[in-house]
Design a protein around this motif. Structure first.
Motif, short mmCIF file in Angstrom:
data_model
loop_
_atom_site.label_atom_id
_atom_site.label_comp_id
_atom_site.label_asym_id
_atom_site.label_seq_id
_atom_site.Cartn_x
_atom_site.Cartn_y
_atom_site.Cartn_z
N THR A 5 -0.94 -66.51 5.01
CA THR A 5 -0.05 -65.50 5.55
C THR A 5 0.89 -66.13 6.56
N PHE A 6 2.21 -65.81 6.44
CA PHE A 6 3.18 -66.33 7.40
C PHE A 6 2.95 -65.63 8.74
N LEU A 7 2.95 -66.42 9.79
CA LEU A 7 2.71 -65.89 11.13
C LEU A 7 3.69 -66.55 12.10
N PRO A 8 4.63 -65.78 12.65
CA PRO A 8 5.56 -66.38 13.62
C PRO A 8 4.81 -66.94 14.83
N GLU A 9 5.37 -67.97 15.45
CA GLU A 9 4.74 -68.63 16.61
C GLU A 9 4.42 -67.64 17.73
N ASP A 10 5.31 -66.69 17.97
CA ASP A 10 5.15 -65.76 19.10
C ASP A 10 4.47 -64.45 18.70
N TYR A 11 3.84 -64.41 17.54
CA TYR A 11 3.21 -63.17 17.07
C TYR A 11 2.03 -62.77 17.95
N ARG A 12 1.98 -61.49 18.26
CA ARG A 12 0.84 -60.88 18.95
C ARG A 12 0.55 -59.56 18.24
N PRO A 13 -0.72 -59.28 17.94
CA PRO A 13 -1.05 -58.01 17.29
C PRO A 13 -0.58 -56.82 18.13
N ALA A 14 -0.04 -55.82 17.47
CA ALA A 14 0.48 -54.65 18.18
C ALA A 14 -0.21 -53.39 17.67
N GLU A 15 -0.34 -52.42 18.57
CA GLU A 15 -1.01 -51.16 18.25
C GLU A 15 -0.22 -50.34 17.22
N ASP A 16 1.10 -50.58 17.09
CA ASP A 16 1.92 -49.75 16.21
C ASP A 16 1.97 -50.27 14.76
N GLU A 17 1.18 -51.27 14.44
CA GLU A 17 1.12 -51.75 13.06
C GLU A 17 -0.25 -51.39 12.48
N PRO A 18 -0.39 -51.40 11.16
CA PRO A 18 -1.69 -51.05 10.57
C PRO A 18 -2.81 -51.96 11.10
N PHE A 19 -3.95 -51.34 11.43
CA PHE A 19 -5.07 -52.08 12.02
C PHE A 19 -5.64 -53.08 11.02
N MET A 20 -5.84 -54.29 11.49
CA MET A 20 -6.39 -55.42 10.73
C MET A 20 -5.64 -55.67 9.42
N ASN A 21 -4.29 -55.64 9.55
CA ASN A 21 -3.47 -56.03 8.41
C ASN A 21 -3.53 -57.55 8.24
N GLU A 22 -2.87 -58.08 7.23
CA GLU A 22 -2.95 -59.52 6.95
C GLU A 22 -2.52 -60.38 8.13
N ARG A 23 -1.47 -59.97 8.82
CA ARG A 23 -0.98 -60.75 9.97
C ARG A 23 -2.01 -60.77 11.10
N GLN A 24 -2.58 -59.62 11.40
CA GLN A 24 -3.59 -59.56 12.47
C GLN A 24 -4.80 -60.41 12.10
#
Length: 140
Positions: A5-24
């Motif tokens: 999964t592509f993950l930007p360097e500055d990525y931080r999990p956010a409450e407004d995205e689906p819980f435990m999605n691929e990025r998280q």
């Protein structure tokens, strides 16, 4: 094998995205792997240090001090070994889709809690109840 999964360097999990999605999941997987590698590197340094210090010290006070240091190092190493096992368990939970959910209630664990303690297996409330129960039973 699963595509990464592509993950930007500055990525931080956010409450407004689906819980435990691929990025998280990828964020926490990478965080856990980095933590595990750091612990393993420290363990290797500890073992090297213990091997280097395994010399015969004639002075009793120096020998006692060295033994105390060695004992502390070994206790720390044992704690790290247990932590690596917990990290491995968390990585397995990511693979099975159970990561991020409380083992007691099944509710999602807050992202802030997981970011601070990625090996957490319970929500804060469930953890507090568990610790209160342990304290009560320990006093028996």
């Amino acid at each position: 094998m699963k595509a990464q999964t592509f993950l930007p360097e500055d990525y931080r999990p956010a409450e407004d995205e689906p819980f435990m999605n691929e990025r998280q999941l990828e964020y926490f997987r990478r965080k856990l792997i980095a933590w595990k590698q750091e612990l393993l590197d420290q363990s290797a340094e500890t073992l090297e240090g213990l091997q280097d210090s395994a010399r015969n010290v004639p002075d009793l006070a120096d020998r006692a001090s060295e033994e105390t240091d060695r004992s502390l190092e070994l206790r720390t190493r044992d704690r790290q070994r247990k932590l690596v096992a917990k990290i491995d368990a968390a990585l397995r939970r990511i693979e099975t889709g159970e990561y991020g959910y409380c083992e007691m209630t099944g509710e999602p664990i807050s992202l802030k809690r997981l970011d601070a303690r990625p090996i957490a297996t319970m929500t804060l409330e469930a953890q507090e109840r568990h610790e209160r129960r342990e304290r009560v039973h320990r006093d028996d």
